[in-house]
Design an enzyme around this catalytic site. Structure first.
Site, PDB file in Angstrom:
ATOM      1  N   ASP A 205       0.837  -1.203   0.000  1.00  0.00           N
ATOM      2  CA  ASP A 205       0.000   0.000   0.000  1.00  0.00           C
ATOM      3  C   ASP A 205       0.876   1.258   0.000  1.00  0.00           C
ATOM      4  OD1 ASP A 205      -2.846   0.902   0.434  1.00  0.00           O
ATOM      5  OD2 ASP A 205      -1.945   1.870   2.185  1.00  0.00           O
ATOM      6  N   GLU A 264       1.745  -0.595  -4.977  1.00  0.00           N
ATOM      7  CA  GLU A 264       0.745   0.418  -5.309  1.00  0.00           C
ATOM      8  C   GLU A 264       1.490   1.744  -5.283  1.00  0.00           C
ATOM      9  OE1 GLU A 264      -3.296   2.671  -3.884  1.00  0.00           O
ATOM     10  OE2 GLU A 264      -1.603   2.367  -2.558  1.00  0.00           O
TER      11      GLU A 264
HETATM   12  C1  NOJ Z   1      -4.548   2.789  -0.828  1.00  0.00           C
HETATM   13  C2  NOJ Z   1      -5.641   1.820  -0.502  1.00  0.00           C
HETATM   14  O1  NOJ Z   1      -5.946   1.081  -1.657  1.00  0.00           O
HETATM   15  C3  NOJ Z   1      -6.804   2.640  -0.005  1.00  0.00           C
HETATM   16  O2  NOJ Z   1      -7.960   1.871   0.131  1.00  0.00           O
HETATM   17  C4  NOJ Z   1      -6.405   3.285   1.297  1.00  0.00           C
HETATM   18  O3  NOJ Z   1      -7.437   4.147   1.718  1.00  0.00           O
HETATM   19  C5  NOJ Z   1      -5.125   4.092   1.147  1.00  0.00           C
HETATM   20  N1  NOJ Z   1      -4.125   3.412   0.387  1.00  0.00           N
HETATM   21  C6  NOJ Z   1      -4.536   4.409   2.509  1.00  0.00           C
HETATM   22  O4  NOJ Z   1      -4.046   3.245   3.103  1.00  0.00           O
END
Ligand code: NOJ
Ligand code: CA
Length: 547
Positions: A205, A264
């Protein structure tokens, strides 16, 4: 593919499960690990190679579980570590791998470290695990900077003694200080903890946000926004972040087969290969298709650009049309104005709770089926989001009182948030919560879920579920190298490419039917009357002749 095949991920189909909304085994309205386990036969029949579980860790759910209280445990509402082990065993027995989500940019405010930080004085080792700053002005009552959080509202929160902490996301998600050795070591322990339990890979993440450099003098928001993101930005995509991943790589490679990871990382496209490199996380999400309009030129350019990036990094490319953060693609393609899938700003239909009759539901689904079939024909790995195989639309009419997403609460009237793609999915056409569980659902399900349930679709040959199953089955059989060759077309709206082994993918983005290329039709996203490829339709063909 054997279990020790180190390259299993390169062209895998990965199915994202949002655990609280997949299947509820113990009738409390919240999906859980035993629920997921009960649906492994469904996943096997669907034909996916891996499951990615969004966070299932203990959490107050200030941000749908991305506010983690303890990285090495299971939320008691979702089960136990034993349930997790059983799920891994069941998936592996079905030949399905498992990827878990790691959330390293921030903990929750209930994490033991943050509780300790609040109970500890200014300048303490406990505060050094996070990003604390003195406030400005008399009594330090003003924030250290005027920064806005990703969900809206201020990004700095006071703790009552003149100090403030940084939370780039919700207030309940304090950012960690990755210059702190203990923080670094603890995440290595977490990666080993889940790897030892048999986890095959990790989804990272906010992978581009960990390394930060905050000088004594902080820029204001406007100055921050104006700074280039070239490796030296105070918050984003700093070059040092890759030192962190080099250490993670050593952990991944200490297992056999090596554990995998996918970043990500919302970074400028040319900077993506570094995250995807073999020395780094190994793969990175490419959200380009997800952000693109349904358009031949856009799709073709994106495919070319990403295949080039993949050869630069040595990784395979990734494709995504939907996930838990964006408006479902059937809906995006059915709205008249382009929807910014991430911000959701400007989507009047969503903000109106679906009362404006502007959604072209059938057209959106037709385009979504075509785009999906195109995507599944591409080399690289494809990430699917639970419910897209049912052709689900975004649920727009969730009453304010039932909404959960901080993006909604922090942006009243501007951003409707992400709950509409997180509604528990329908397994049956009737019964409590459409077979999700036996006692309701934590987000309200709309009546139209009945006709889109798994039960309604599983024996219908033209259903979206049947399309996904057929495409995934073929993909397994046909999968060859990671190359494609574009085939010429006579229409600007038609895109066509060939894969090794003599099969071809063709999609018509236009409004009029075009002749179908020669070949045996293997699968199509819609009917193909009179040997034509209708508007907004895709097909896979077995071909023998030269293109
Ligand atoms: C990306 C995640 O996919 C999302 O759902 C989340 O709110 C943010 N990162 C913060 O962790
Ligand atoms: Ca439950």
């Amino acid at each position: 593919m054997t279990r020790d095949d180190a390259d299993w991920w390169r062209q895998a189909v990965v199915y994202q499960v949002y655990p609280r909304s997949f299947a509820d085994a113990n009738a409390d309205g919240i999906g859980d690990l035993r629920g997921i386990r009960s649906r492994v036969p469904y996943l096997r029949r669907l034909g996916v190679d891996a499951v990615w579980l969004s966070p299932f860790y203990p959490s107050a759910l200030a941000d749908g579980g991305y506010d983690v209280d303890d990285y090495r445990d299971v939320d008691p509402r979702l089960g136990t570590l034993d349930d997790f082990d059983d799920l891994v065993a069941e998936l592996h027995a079905s030949g399905i791998r498992i990827i878990v989500d790691i959330v390293p940019n921030h903990t929750s405010n209930r994490h033991a470290w943050f509780v300790e930080a609040l109970a500890s004085p200014r300048g303490s080792a406990a505060r050094n695990r996070y990003i604390f700053r003195d406030g400005l002005g008399e009594g330090r009552t003003l924030p250290p900077a005027d920064w806005t959080s990703a969900f809206g509202g201020p990004a700095w929160e006071p703790v009552g003694d003149g100090q403030w902490y940084l939370h780039y996301f919700a207030t309940e998600q304090p950012d960690l200080n990755w210059d702190n050795r203990e923080v670094r070591d603890d995440f290595l322990t977490t990666l080993r903890f889940w790897s030892d339990r048999g986890v095959d890979g990790f989804r990272i993440d906010v992978a581009h946000g960990l390394a930060k450099r905050l000088d004594d003098e902080l820029p204001d928001q406007a100055a921050l926004d104006a700074l280039p993101r070239d490796g030296g930005h105070p918050l984003w995509d700093r070059d040092e972040v890759h030192e962190i991943y080099a250490a993670w790589r050593a952990v991944f490679d200490s297992y056999s087969p090596p554990r995998t990871a996918v970043a990500e990382a919302w970074v400028d496209t040319p900077r993506r290969p570094r995250y995807a490199s073999r020395e780094g996380l190994g793969q990175a999400f490419n959200f380009d298709l997800l952000e693109a309009p349904f358009d031949a030129g856009a799709f073709r350019r994106i495919v070319d650009a990403n295949l080039a990036l993949a050869s630069e990094s040595g990784s395979s490319t990734t494709w995504v049309l939907s996930n838990h953060d964006v408006v479902r693609h059937a809906t995006r393609y059915g709205l008249p104005e382009p929807v910014d899938p991430r911000e959701k700003h400007g989507a009047a239909w969503l903000l109106s709770g679906g009362v404006h009759p502007v959604l072209d539901a059938d057209g959106g689904l037709r385009r979504a089926r075509a785009a999906t079939l195109f995507m599944l024909g591409l080399p690289g790995s494809a990430y699917l989001y639970q419910g897209e195989e049912l052709g689900l639309h975004e649920v727009a009419d969730i009453p304010p009182i039932e909404r959960q997403d901080p993006a909604y609460f922090r942006n009243p009237g501007v951003d409707v948030g992400r709950d509409g793609c997180r509604v528990p999915i329908p397994w049956r056409s009737d019964g409590t919560s459409f077979g999700f569980g036996s006692d309701g659902s934590h987000l309200p399900q709309p009546a139209w879920f009945a006709e889109l349930s798994v039960e309604a679709q599983q024996d219908a040959p033209d259903s979206t579920l049947a399309l996904y199953r057929r495409a995934l089955e073929l993909r397994r059989d046909l999968q060859g190298s990671e190359r494609l060759a574009w085939s010429p077309t006579e229409h600007d709206d038609v895109v066509r490419f060939r894969r090794d082994g003599g099969w071809e993918v063709v999609i018509n983005f236009g409004a009029a039917s075009v002749p179908l290329p020669a070949g045996e039709v293997l699968v199509a996203s819609g009917p193909l009357p009179d040997g034509l490829l209708p508007a907004e339709t895709a097909a896979w063909l077995r071909v023998t002749s030269a293109p």
